[in-house]
Design a protein around this motif. Structure first.
Motif, mmCIF file in Angstrom:
data_model
loop_
_atom_site.group_PDB
_atom_site.id
_atom_site.type_symbol
_atom_site.label_atom_id
_atom_site.label_comp_id
_atom_site.label_asym_id
_atom_site.label_seq_id
_atom_site.Cartn_x
_atom_site.Cartn_y
_atom_site.Cartn_z
ATOM 1 N N MET A 1 9.265 -16.341 45.498
ATOM 2 C CA MET A 1 8.213 -15.492 46.022
ATOM 3 C C MET A 1 6.824 -15.879 45.495
ATOM 4 S SD MET A 1 8.001 -11.408 45.724
ATOM 5 C CE MET A 1 6.587 -10.479 46.186
ATOM 6 N N TYR A 2 6.764 -16.213 44.185
ATOM 7 C CA TYR A 2 5.486 -16.673 43.632
ATOM 8 C C TYR A 2 5.482 -18.190 43.511
ATOM 9 C CZ TYR A 2 5.327 -11.787 42.245
ATOM 10 O OH TYR A 2 5.350 -10.430 42.248
ATOM 11 N N ASN A 3 4.293 -18.774 43.743
ATOM 12 C CA ASN A 3 4.157 -20.220 43.542
ATOM 13 C C ASN A 3 3.708 -20.532 42.120
ATOM 14 O OD1 ASN A 3 2.705 -19.593 46.506
ATOM 15 N ND2 ASN A 3 4.426 -21.029 46.488
ATOM 16 N N THR A 4 2.955 -19.580 41.561
ATOM 17 C CA THR A 4 2.313 -19.846 40.276
ATOM 18 C C THR A 4 2.375 -18.596 39.404
ATOM 19 O OG1 THR A 4 0.755 -21.293 41.417
ATOM 20 C CG2 THR A 4 0.120 -20.564 39.218
ATOM 21 N N ILE A 5 2.631 -18.809 38.125
ATOM 22 C CA ILE A 5 2.572 -17.683 37.180
ATOM 23 C C ILE A 5 1.472 -17.970 36.164
ATOM 24 C CG2 ILE A 5 3.824 -16.375 35.414
ATOM 25 C CD1 ILE A 5 6.410 -17.121 36.900
ATOM 26 N N VAL A 6 0.601 -17.016 35.985
ATOM 27 C CA VAL A 6 -0.465 -17.134 34.996
ATOM 28 C C VAL A 6 -0.217 -16.082 33.922
ATOM 29 C CG1 VAL A 6 -2.952 -16.907 34.584
ATOM 30 C CG2 VAL A 6 -2.136 -17.973 36.703
ATOM 31 N N ILE A 7 -0.233 -16.521 32.677
ATOM 32 C CA ILE A 7 -0.036 -15.573 31.579
ATOM 33 C C ILE A 7 -1.399 -15.247 30.987
ATOM 34 C CG2 ILE A 7 1.183 -15.114 29.416
ATOM 35 C CD1 ILE A 7 2.981 -15.985 31.807
ATOM 36 N N GLY A 8 -1.823 -14.024 31.175
ATOM 37 C CA GLY A 8 -3.093 -13.576 30.605
ATOM 38 C C GLY A 8 -4.156 -13.392 31.675
ATOM 39 N N ALA A 9 -4.843 -12.251 31.613
ATOM 40 C CA ALA A 9 -5.862 -11.930 32.622
ATOM 41 C C ALA A 9 -7.263 -11.910 32.024
ATOM 42 C CB ALA A 9 -5.541 -10.595 33.282
ATOM 43 N N GLY A 10 -7.505 -12.803 31.066
ATOM 44 C CA GLY A 10 -8.860 -12.981 30.540
ATOM 45 C C GLY A 10 -9.620 -13.945 31.429
ATOM 46 N N ILE A 11 -10.705 -14.466 30.915
ATOM 47 C CA ILE A 11 -11.548 -15.305 31.770
ATOM 48 C C ILE A 11 -10.795 -16.555 32.248
ATOM 49 C CG2 ILE A 11 -12.740 -16.519 29.871
ATOM 50 C CD1 ILE A 11 -15.004 -15.435 32.417
ATOM 51 N N ALA A 12 -10.020 -17.160 31.361
ATOM 52 C CA ALA A 12 -9.276 -18.365 31.739
ATOM 53 C C ALA A 12 -8.275 -18.044 32.849
ATOM 54 C CB ALA A 12 -8.557 -18.940 30.517
ATOM 55 N N GLY A 13 -7.455 -17.046 32.599
ATOM 56 C CA GLY A 13 -6.398 -16.701 33.543
ATOM 57 C C GLY A 13 -6.944 -16.200 34.867
ATOM 58 N N ALA A 14 -7.992 -15.376 34.804
ATOM 59 C CA ALA A 14 -8.514 -14.780 36.034
ATOM 60 C C ALA A 14 -9.149 -15.842 36.936
ATOM 61 C CB ALA A 14 -9.523 -13.687 35.698
ATOM 62 N N VAL A 15 -9.893 -16.756 36.334
ATOM 63 C CA VAL A 15 -10.579 -17.769 37.153
ATOM 64 C C VAL A 15 -9.571 -18.760 37.745
ATOM 65 C CG1 VAL A 15 -12.209 -19.702 37.103
ATOM 66 C CG2 VAL A 15 -12.817 -17.529 36.008
ATOM 67 N N VAL A 16 -8.634 -19.202 36.943
ATOM 68 C CA VAL A 16 -7.676 -20.179 37.478
ATOM 69 C C VAL A 16 -6.814 -19.514 38.559
ATOM 70 C CG1 VAL A 16 -5.737 -19.936 35.823
ATOM 71 C CG2 VAL A 16 -6.243 -22.160 36.829
ATOM 72 N N ALA A 17 -6.470 -18.251 38.334
ATOM 73 C CA ALA A 17 -5.647 -17.542 39.324
ATOM 74 C C ALA A 17 -6.403 -17.410 40.645
ATOM 75 C CB ALA A 17 -5.271 -16.153 38.791
ATOM 76 N N ARG A 18 -7.652 -17.034 40.561
ATOM 77 C CA ARG A 18 -8.442 -16.842 41.782
ATOM 78 C C ARG A 18 -8.554 -18.145 42.569
ATOM 79 N NH1 ARG A 18 -11.114 -12.565 44.641
ATOM 80 N NH2 ARG A 18 -12.051 -13.677 46.376
ATOM 81 N N GLN A 19 -8.841 -19.221 41.861
ATOM 82 C CA GLN A 19 -8.995 -20.502 42.553
ATOM 83 C C GLN A 19 -7.702 -20.928 43.230
ATOM 84 O OE1 GLN A 19 -12.051 -21.122 43.256
ATOM 85 N NE2 GLN A 19 -12.108 -23.265 42.630
ATOM 86 N N LEU A 20 -6.601 -20.797 42.511
ATOM 87 C CA LEU A 20 -5.324 -21.241 43.080
ATOM 88 C C LEU A 20 -4.897 -20.330 44.232
ATOM 89 C CD1 LEU A 20 -3.405 -22.305 39.855
ATOM 90 C CD2 LEU A 20 -4.410 -23.792 41.605
ATOM 91 N N ALA A 21 -5.219 -19.054 44.117
ATOM 92 C CA ALA A 21 -4.849 -18.112 45.180
ATOM 93 C C ALA A 21 -5.700 -18.361 46.424
ATOM 94 C CB ALA A 21 -5.051 -16.679 44.695
ATOM 95 N N GLU A 22 -6.971 -18.602 46.187
ATOM 96 C CA GLU A 22 -7.907 -18.678 47.302
ATOM 97 C C GLU A 22 -7.987 -20.081 47.902
ATOM 98 O OE1 GLU A 22 -11.935 -16.378 47.446
ATOM 99 O OE2 GLU A 22 -12.266 -18.307 46.486
ATOM 100 N N LYS A 23 -8.243 -21.049 47.039
ATOM 101 C CA LYS A 23 -8.396 -22.418 47.543
ATOM 102 C C LYS A 23 -7.059 -23.121 47.677
ATOM 103 C CE LYS A 23 -11.697 -25.436 46.572
ATOM 104 N NZ LYS A 23 -12.430 -26.323 45.651
ATOM 105 N N GLY A 24 -6.140 -22.778 46.779
ATOM 106 C CA GLY A 24 -4.846 -23.465 46.764
ATOM 107 C C GLY A 24 -3.792 -22.735 47.574
#
Ligand code: UDP
Length: 388
Positions: A1-24
């Motif tokens: 169901m998920y393609n990617t798991i990010v551990i942590g919702a700080g600046i690192a996790g939030a930005v990488v998650a957004r990019q992968l969700a939106e652009k990827g």
């Protein structure tokens, strides 16, 4: 169901998650152990209605146009008109930090300072930034004296409080963050953009994470859901083939099997005062020769909030992180021994396909927010590049 798991919702996790969700175009699951997003940038109103930074003062500053533009998609800014300006309280006298030519004149008086200014400019060049540990190496007796003053009155006691070690015992990178400035620039940072999100960091994170391909689960410890095996990662007991981006403390992911990675932690003492203003004249005052705390921050001046009833301040008391429940590892302690230990942990993840370490904790580094956002954008790019 998920393609990617990010551990942590700080600046690192939030930005990488957004990019992968939106652009990827990936379905991204974020597991966050705290009960809120934003990591240590998290801010909220206290019981008196004052917007506070729960994990200590966070000021966004950058010269990186890409990062600034990127985050500006998710927030407007309160940019400090004069930049972020800090003073040190030295036996009651407030002096600009970083130590600069204005500080020189305050400390030495007009006549002597003029002569010293000429020497400093001749030795290092106008506008240069000289780390204290460099300045201390000067052969010139006058410059030696300045270095000694700055060392004793700005760095020694503050660094002892912050790190439990002397400036010469810690990584030069750390004291080098606050160099002596051969200029009249009273700003703490020399970056073009300096400020905070207009309505706070937390709303910026809410918008970053508000995407149909992102799901955030709060209050979840990564170790409860992920198992790291040398051949790969299990998620809820089943092999997970997507990317895993880990932004937490790496030693704790492996139950500290080689021993704990050392960190400095902080105890924050918040105080609300039933008065308009704490009257320290600045958002942040560093205590460089006295007190057990390192600095006092008055939030209304940090955040630009104008509708506070009363004022809230925070004092920061550093201590050695022990891993006890409730303690937070804020700063990696950079030195060869600790970095070697970190490398042992990193080795455990090196062969794992699609497993990435990102952030202050996971990389055991001292990143500013902007550098972190940039690294997160770059990692997302690298991951998406792999597919092309
Ligand atoms: N530092 C100091 N006196 C000061 C300001 C900074 O000794 O008035 C030293 C101290 O070792 C500190 C380091 O410089 O840990 C980096 O300071 P910075 O303000 O960048 O720390 P942060 O805001 O990340 O805690």
């Amino acid at each position: 169901m998920y393609n990617t798991i990010v551990i942590g919702a700080g600046i690192a996790g939030a930005v990488v998650a957004r990019q992968l969700a939106e652009k990827g175009d990936r379905r991204v699951l974020i597991l966050e152990q705290r009960d809120h997003i934003g990591g240590n940038c998290y801010d909220k109103k206290d019981t008196y209605g004052v917007l506070i930074h729960e994990y200590g003062p966070h000021i966004f500053h950058t010269n990186d146009e890409v990062v600034y533009e990127y985050l500006s998609r998710f927030t407007d800014w309160y940019l400090y008109p004069q930049g972020h300006q800090v003073v040190a309280n030295v036996d009651g006298q407030l002096i600009p930090i970083p130590f600069n030519l204005n500080t020189l004149y305050l400390v030495y008086g007009e006549e002597k300072a003029k002569e010293l200014e000429r020497k400093l400019i001749a030795a290092y060049g106008e506008g240069s930034r000289v780390p204290i540990m460099e300045l201390k190496k000067s052969d010139d007796p006058d410059i030696q004296k300045i270095a000694q003053y700055v060392y004793e009155n700005v760095f020694l006691r503050y660094t002892m409080k912050q790190w439990g070690q002397k400036p010469e015992e810690i990584s030069p990178e750390v004291t080098g963050r606050v160099p002596v400035l051969i200029s009249r620039d009273n700003r703490y940072f020399q970056d073009r953009y300096q400020g905070v999100p207009l309505h706070g960091f937390t709303p910026m994170f809410e918008r970053l994470l508000d995407h149909e391909n992102i799901e955030v689960q709060l209050g979840v410890k990564a170790s409860e859901r992920l198992t790291i095996r040398s051949e790969g990662v299990l998620f809820d007991g089943a092999p997970f083939v997507g990317e895993v981006i880990f932004t937490g403390a790496l030693d704790e992911l492996f139950d500290c099997r080689f021993g704990r990675l050392p960190y400095r932690s902080l105890r924050f003492e918040f105080e609300h005062l039933d008065q308009k203003d704490f009257q320290q004249g600045h958002s942040v005052v560093n205590y460089t020769v006295s007190e057990d705390f390192t600095r006092i921050t008055e939030f209304q001046y940090l955040t630009g909030q104008t509708d506070c009833d009363g004022t809230t301040i925070v004092r920061e008391y550093p201590f050695a992180y022990s891993g006890a429940a409730g303690e937070i590892p804020y700063y990696a302690i950079l030195n060869a021994e600790n970095e070697a230990l970190y490398e042992k942990y990193r080795g455990l993840t090196a062969g794992l396909p699609g497993f990435y370490l990102l952030g202050r904790l996971a990389e055991y580094k001292y990143y500013n927010m902007d550098a972190m956002a940039r690294k997160a954008l770059d990692l997302a790019e690298r991951i998406m590049e792999k597919e092309r």
